[in-house]
Structures are given as C-alpha cells and as structure tokens.
Design an enzyme around this catalytic site. Structure first.
Site, short mmCIF file in Angstrom:
data_model
loop_
_atom_site.label_atom_id
_atom_site.label_comp_id
_atom_site.label_asym_id
_atom_site.label_seq_id
_atom_site.Cartn_x
_atom_site.Cartn_y
_atom_site.Cartn_z
N ARG A 210 0.84 -1.21 0.00
CA ARG A 210 0.00 0.00 0.00
C ARG A 210 0.87 1.26 0.00
O ARG A 210 0.63 2.19 -0.77
CB ARG A 210 -0.90 -0.03 1.25
CG ARG A 210 -1.94 1.07 1.26
CD ARG A 210 -2.63 1.18 2.62
NE ARG A 210 -1.64 1.45 3.65
CZ ARG A 210 -1.62 0.84 4.85
NH1 ARG A 210 -2.51 -0.06 5.15
NH2 ARG A 210 -0.69 1.17 5.72
N PHE A 225 11.95 -9.76 -7.61
CA PHE A 225 11.55 -10.78 -6.63
C PHE A 225 10.05 -10.58 -6.34
O PHE A 225 9.65 -10.39 -5.19
CB PHE A 225 12.38 -10.69 -5.34
CG PHE A 225 13.86 -10.67 -5.54
CD1 PHE A 225 14.57 -11.87 -5.63
CD2 PHE A 225 14.57 -9.48 -5.67
CE1 PHE A 225 15.95 -11.86 -5.82
CE2 PHE A 225 15.94 -9.47 -5.86
CZ PHE A 225 16.64 -10.66 -5.93
N ASP A 247 10.74 -12.55 -11.41
CA ASP A 247 10.94 -13.60 -10.40
C ASP A 247 11.55 -14.80 -11.11
O ASP A 247 11.27 -15.04 -12.29
CB ASP A 247 9.60 -13.99 -9.74
CG ASP A 247 9.80 -14.69 -8.39
OD1 ASP A 247 9.52 -14.06 -7.35
OD2 ASP A 247 10.23 -15.86 -8.38
N SER A 248 12.36 -15.56 -10.40
CA SER A 248 13.00 -16.72 -11.04
C SER A 248 12.07 -17.93 -11.09
O SER A 248 12.34 -18.88 -11.80
CB SER A 248 14.29 -17.08 -10.29
OG SER A 248 13.99 -17.32 -8.94
N ALA A 274 16.89 -12.46 -10.88
CA ALA A 274 16.87 -11.01 -10.72
C ALA A 274 18.27 -10.40 -10.77
O ALA A 274 18.45 -9.28 -11.26
CB ALA A 274 16.19 -10.64 -9.41
N CYS A 331 14.37 -9.61 4.76
CA CYS A 331 13.60 -10.40 5.71
C CYS A 331 14.48 -11.36 6.49
O CYS A 331 14.03 -12.40 6.94
CB CYS A 331 12.46 -11.13 5.00
SG CYS A 331 12.99 -12.23 3.71
N1 SAH Z 1 7.70 -9.24 -3.19
C1 SAH Z 1 6.85 -10.37 -2.88
C2 SAH Z 1 7.50 -11.39 -1.99
C3 SAH Z 1 8.84 -11.89 -2.50
S1 SAH Z 1 9.33 -13.41 -1.81
C4 SAH Z 1 5.57 -9.84 -2.25
O1 SAH Z 1 5.52 -8.70 -1.84
O2 SAH Z 1 4.60 -10.59 -2.18
C5 SAH Z 1 10.82 -13.72 -2.66
C6 SAH Z 1 10.68 -14.16 -4.09
O3 SAH Z 1 11.98 -14.18 -4.66
C7 SAH Z 1 10.10 -15.56 -4.31
O4 SAH Z 1 8.98 -15.46 -5.12
C8 SAH Z 1 11.22 -16.33 -5.06
O5 SAH Z 1 10.72 -17.16 -6.09
C9 SAH Z 1 12.03 -15.21 -5.64
N2 SAH Z 1 13.45 -15.47 -5.92
C10 SAH Z 1 14.35 -16.15 -5.18
N3 SAH Z 1 15.58 -16.09 -5.72
C11 SAH Z 1 15.46 -15.34 -6.86
C12 SAH Z 1 16.37 -14.90 -7.85
N4 SAH Z 1 17.67 -15.18 -7.80
N5 SAH Z 1 15.89 -14.12 -8.86
C13 SAH Z 1 14.59 -13.79 -8.92
N6 SAH Z 1 13.68 -14.20 -8.00
C14 SAH Z 1 14.10 -14.95 -6.99
#
Ligand code: SAH
Length: 390
Positions: A210, A225, A247-248, A274, A331
């Site tokens: 938000r 991500f 996202d990966s 990413a 996190c």
């Molecule tokens: N931003 C999201 C939460 C992200 S959780 C929200 O607000 O809801 C972290 C995410 O990073 C996951 O979906 C996972 O698939 C992704 N991830 C992990 N390693 C990655 C990488 N090297 N490159 C891209 N995405 C990645």
C-alpha cells in the site's frame, strides 16, 4: 512436574523465553520430548512453564511465567487474545496472520487467515502434539470453512517433526480469490492453499504494498523478486505508467500474470534470475523495488548475504532515472536495520549518487515484535530517493 534448572546469566533472566542446551544446569524428574516442564533458577526459584524438546537447539521455550497446563483453556485464552489484537489493530483481520509464535505466547504456532480459510503450522514438538486441540479452538473462535496444516517448513527438521500437509477441518478448498486492501478498489489475488508455492500471498508485506503504491502513479516501476505480484499489482492499480515484475520461479510468474488479468491491469512479468536481469537491464525506471528472500539463515553466512544485497542495491540504483526511488526490503533477522541501511548507503557511494530517506518500513501489527526476543524481528525496508546529481 519435571523440569530444568537454568544457569545464571541465561537469556530468560533478560526477558527472553528460550533456553538453549548450553544454558541448562541440570534436568530433574526425567522430562520427555514434547512435555510441558517447569523452569527453575539455580536457587530453585520458579521461572515459569515451558515446552521441552531436547532434540532442538532451543531445548525449552517458556509459555508462561506462572504454573500453566497446555490445555484447551490455555489455548482458548492465548488464541483469543491474538485474534483480539488483530481486530483492534485496524488491519483486515480476514487477511492476516492470526497467531505468530512467540510473539503471541504460543511458540511454534503460526496461523494465517485467508478469508474463510486458515493455514496452521506447528513448528515445535509440543504444539505439534496438541495440534488437534489448536484446530478445535480455532474452529470455535473463527468458524472457518477449512483448516489446513501446512507443516512444510525446513525448521521442522531441527525439531524432529515430520513434514506434511493435511486437511485438519472442512473440505479441501479449490483455488479462490481474496482481495487485499492495498489500493482503493482492492487488489485481487488467487490463492491455492494446497499446492501454492507459499500460499500465494505474503501477508507480512501487505502494508508495504500500500505504501509503495502511493508513490507509483505515472511511474515506470520495476518489481524484482515479485513472487505473485504483490508490489507490481498494487502499483499498476495505483496508475503506474508501466510495471515490470521479475521472479525466477515459473509458477510465481504464471500466478503474477493470472493475477494481473484478474485485476484488469498490465504487468510485464518476466521469469528471470533477478541478479542477471538487473545486470543486463538497459531500461531506466522511476521506482525500483527489491524484495528478495532471506539471503542468510544464520550469522555465519551474513557477510556473503550482505555482498548479495550490495550487488542488487548497486545495480538497482544505477537503473534509476532522475528523482528515482529505490524501495528495498530484507527479511533476514541476522541483518539488522542499521547494517541493512548501511549496505544501501555503501552501494550509493559506489554508484556516486546521494540518497534521501523517505520512509522506513517494518513488520505489520499482525507480526508483532517483542524487543526482549530479538528473533521476533526480521522484516525491515527502506524507501530512498535519488538526490539530483551534485
Ligand atoms: N515481493 C513479494 C514477496 C517476495 S518473496 C511480495 O511482496 O509478495 C521472494 C521471491 O523471490 C520468491 O517469489 C522467489 O521465487 C524469488 N526469488 C528467489 N531467488 C530469486 C532470484 N535469484 N531471482 C529472482 N527471483 C528470486
């Protein structure tokens, strides 16, 4: 009641509720794994009641400063208090974490509410043994359509608990849609509680979605991500000029696309690592969001993790156009707020840019932080804007 005697200077004397193996002077009365035990200091004075698991590094977790049974009455009281806290906190209690472990006085119990459905995790042995009573209390207090046990966390291995996903109450739900109040008119998310990668929605970032959406109108947004599109969708709905989401995970990108369609917005969802995307990207953006998974689960790998954050910060800053905004989240409990902010600053120094802090984000009220138990704090985020080149 069997129990343990705790050495002087242990964490519990400073308000913590955990007892590590190295903090135990001796056990008495032959406590068994999963038992409720009493805690005493070295002068035999009572320190309260705990749950016990000698297989875990955290051998005891205090549940009360008094004598306490782990029974229906106790669960009803603690879960009732947790629900009341969410109801009073102003967030939508139908889309929230209803119980969060130590922070709600129920170590290892996590309950997430997605509308009519509840997802339960029992990550400690004692709570796992009492899971049916926990479900009964949840049904009594919240009348959900279903309660699903999703014990798939890697943390279970350390506690010696089997990983499993089980229907505990009601019918197995089909995929359904929830609406998050991140922007006016809401943002719809498809939820698949049985097979979804992490249930389709990170509840802990709903407030951040938000706040970031408020900055997105007319902007070119990059959500790295993105998982199922939390930030991307909120920004698109708030009137962003364009939104790219990376996202990966293939299933996360497919979900982002489905969610974009569901909300009637356009999001360019890209399945890519990413790190590589940021490295090779030739476009410029007005708002770059970085919300990676935790790069470190322990202190040992903290330095490596910080190098990872530095890399994405540096690359993220370089993609920003004039007045561009970087929103970066971490996190990992092990990286403190100070360390994380310093990491962003250090990247900006390398990029030869100055940043102005415009907002600091933390945990939503449904993930309460108890400062005496530092492990309850994990999520932090900073929103910074480029200062014009000087
Ligand atoms: N931003 C999201 C939460 C992200 S959780 C929200 O607000 O809801 C972290 C995410 O990073 C996951 O979906 C996972 O698939 C992704 N991830 C992990 N390693 C990655 C990488 N090297 N490159 C891209 N995405 C990645």
């Amino acid at each position: 009641m069997a129990g343990i005697i705790i050495k002087p200077r242990a964490r519990v004397f400073h308000g913590h509720d955990w007892v590590y193996g190295s903090e135990i002077k001796k056990t008495f009365g032959d406590p068994q794994p999963g038992d409720v035990i009493s805690l005493k200091d070295f002068r035999d004075r009572p320190l309260g009641t705990a749950i016990y698991n000698p297989e875990s590094q955290i051998v005891a977790r205090r549940i009360s400063r008094r004598k306490q049974k782990l029974d229906r009455e106790f669960l009803l009281r603690r879960i009732g208090q947790a629900i009341e806290l969410r109801e009073r906190s102003g967030l939508d209690p139908r889309l929230a974490r209803i119980v969060w472990s130590e922070s709600d006085g129920l170590p290892g119990v996590i309950v997430d509410r997605y509308g009519d459905h509840l997802v339960l995790q029992t990550l400690t042995l004692a709570m796992s043994l009492h899971r049916q009573e926990i479900v009964d209390v949840l049904v009594e207090l919240l009348s959900p359509a279903s309660v699903i046990l999703r014990n798939d966390s890697p943390m279970l291995v350390a506690e010696g608990i089997e990983q499993e996903t089980l229907m505990m109450y009601g019918e197995r739900p089909d995929t359904f849609v929830v609406e998050a109040p991140s922007v006016e008119g809401g943002v719809k998310f498809e939820i698949d509680l049985m097979d979804g990668q992490k249930t389709g929605l990170y509840l802990d970032q709903l407030d951040a979605h938000r706040e970031i959406a408020k900055l997105a109108k007319g902007k070119r947004v990059l959500d790295c991500f993105c998982n199922q599109g939390g930030f991307a969708l909120a920004c698109a709905k708030a009137g962003a000029a364009s939104v790219t989401a990376v996202d990966s995970s293939e299933s996360a990108i497919e979900a982002t696309r489905r969610n974009a369609e569901l909300n009637g917005v356009e999001v360019n969802a890209v399945q890519h690592n990413a790190f590589d995307f940021l490295k090779h990207c030739e476009d410029q953006y007005d708002l770059v969001i970085l919300d990676p998974p935790s790069f470190t689960k322990n202190k040992k790998s903290l330095n490596n993790a910080m190098r990872g954050y530095k890399e994405i910060h540096l690359r993220g800053i370089k993609l920003l156009d004039r007045d561009g905004i970087l929103a970066s989240y971490c996190c990992s409990h092990h990286a403190s707020r100070e360390l994380f902010l310093q990491n962003i600053v250090s990247a900006s120094v390398d990029a030869k840019r100055s940043l102005r802090l415009i907002a600091s984000h933390g945990q939503r009220l449904d993930h309460p932080v108890l400062p005496a138990i530092p492990e309850t704090e994990y999520l932090k985020g900073f929103v910074l804007q480029l200062v014009p080149s000087r």
